[in-house]
Scaffold this motif. Sequence first.
Motif, mmCIF file in Angstrom:
data_model
loop_
_atom_site.group_PDB
_atom_site.id
_atom_site.type_symbol
_atom_site.label_atom_id
_atom_site.label_comp_id
_atom_site.label_asym_id
_atom_site.label_seq_id
_atom_site.Cartn_x
_atom_site.Cartn_y
_atom_site.Cartn_z
ATOM 1 N N VAL A 22 47.179 -7.392 4.932
ATOM 2 C CA VAL A 22 46.056 -7.219 4.010
ATOM 3 C C VAL A 22 46.140 -8.195 2.849
ATOM 4 N N ILE A 23 47.259 -8.229 2.149
ATOM 5 C CA ILE A 23 47.403 -9.113 0.983
ATOM 6 C C ILE A 23 47.311 -10.582 1.401
ATOM 7 N N GLY A 24 47.994 -10.955 2.463
ATOM 8 C CA GLY A 24 47.981 -12.342 2.924
ATOM 9 C C GLY A 24 46.590 -12.812 3.316
ATOM 10 N N ARG A 25 45.862 -11.971 4.012
ATOM 11 C CA ARG A 25 44.507 -12.341 4.423
ATOM 12 C C ARG A 25 43.585 -12.431 3.213
ATOM 13 N N LEU A 63 46.034 -10.482 -6.925
ATOM 14 C CA LEU A 63 46.098 -10.930 -5.534
ATOM 15 C C LEU A 63 47.315 -11.810 -5.261
ATOM 16 N N PHE A 64 47.659 -12.671 -6.210
ATOM 17 C CA PHE A 64 48.692 -13.670 -5.946
ATOM 18 C C PHE A 64 50.060 -13.353 -6.550
ATOM 19 N N ARG A 65 50.154 -12.344 -7.419
ATOM 20 C CA ARG A 65 51.446 -12.070 -8.046
ATOM 21 C C ARG A 65 51.916 -10.628 -7.904
ATOM 22 N N THR A 66 51.142 -9.690 -8.446
ATOM 23 C CA THR A 66 51.655 -8.318 -8.560
ATOM 24 C C THR A 66 51.035 -7.337 -7.577
ATOM 25 N N GLY A 67 50.058 -7.774 -6.810
ATOM 26 C CA GLY A 67 49.316 -6.857 -5.956
ATOM 27 C C GLY A 67 50.126 -6.266 -4.819
ATOM 28 N N ARG A 68 49.869 -4.992 -4.570
ATOM 29 C CA ARG A 68 50.484 -4.281 -3.454
ATOM 30 C C ARG A 68 49.392 -3.546 -2.704
ATOM 31 N N PHE A 69 49.477 -3.564 -1.402
ATOM 32 C CA PHE A 69 48.540 -2.797 -0.592
ATOM 33 C C PHE A 69 48.806 -1.323 -0.840
ATOM 34 N N LYS A 125 35.057 -2.094 17.580
ATOM 35 C CA LYS A 125 34.643 -3.481 17.394
ATOM 36 C C LYS A 125 35.368 -4.133 16.218
ATOM 37 N N ASP A 126 35.581 -3.388 15.170
ATOM 38 C CA ASP A 126 36.163 -3.925 13.944
ATOM 39 C C ASP A 126 37.446 -3.161 13.622
ATOM 40 N N PRO A 127 38.549 -3.474 14.304
ATOM 41 C CA PRO A 127 39.795 -2.737 14.066
ATOM 42 C C PRO A 127 40.324 -3.020 12.665
ATOM 43 N N PRO A 128 41.129 -2.116 12.134
ATOM 44 C CA PRO A 128 41.666 -2.364 10.797
ATOM 45 C C PRO A 128 42.644 -3.534 10.805
#
Length: 102
Positions: A16-19, A53-59, A7-10
């Motif tokens: 991930v970052i964009g969402r 979230l907006f600069r340095t974040g990486r999944f 029901k809730d796929p990954p």
Amino acid sequence: MTAQQRKDPPVPDEEVIGRARYYYEEGTVVRYPHFDTELRAAGATHLDVEFILFRTGRFKKKDYRRGRWRYVISGEDDTGDLLEIVIEFDLKNCTLRLITAY
């Protein structure tokens, strides 16, 4: 694979970052009660979360717990300290859930 996973796929790794950014900008964010406490314990603020979230974040990774997919985003805050945040997406209600920070 359980019925809940079907029901809730990954969320695809590349989204991930964009969402997370989109939900954060829209203001559809839910913070778990202990999130603020753990953020302060890590010596960080909500501005550091935005910076990641907006600069340095990486999944970094995803994990399935308690019937939901959780994602770890890792990055450096504006002072160069490493901070990781754990998030979930509530796809039904279109919200970002901030779980913990360390």
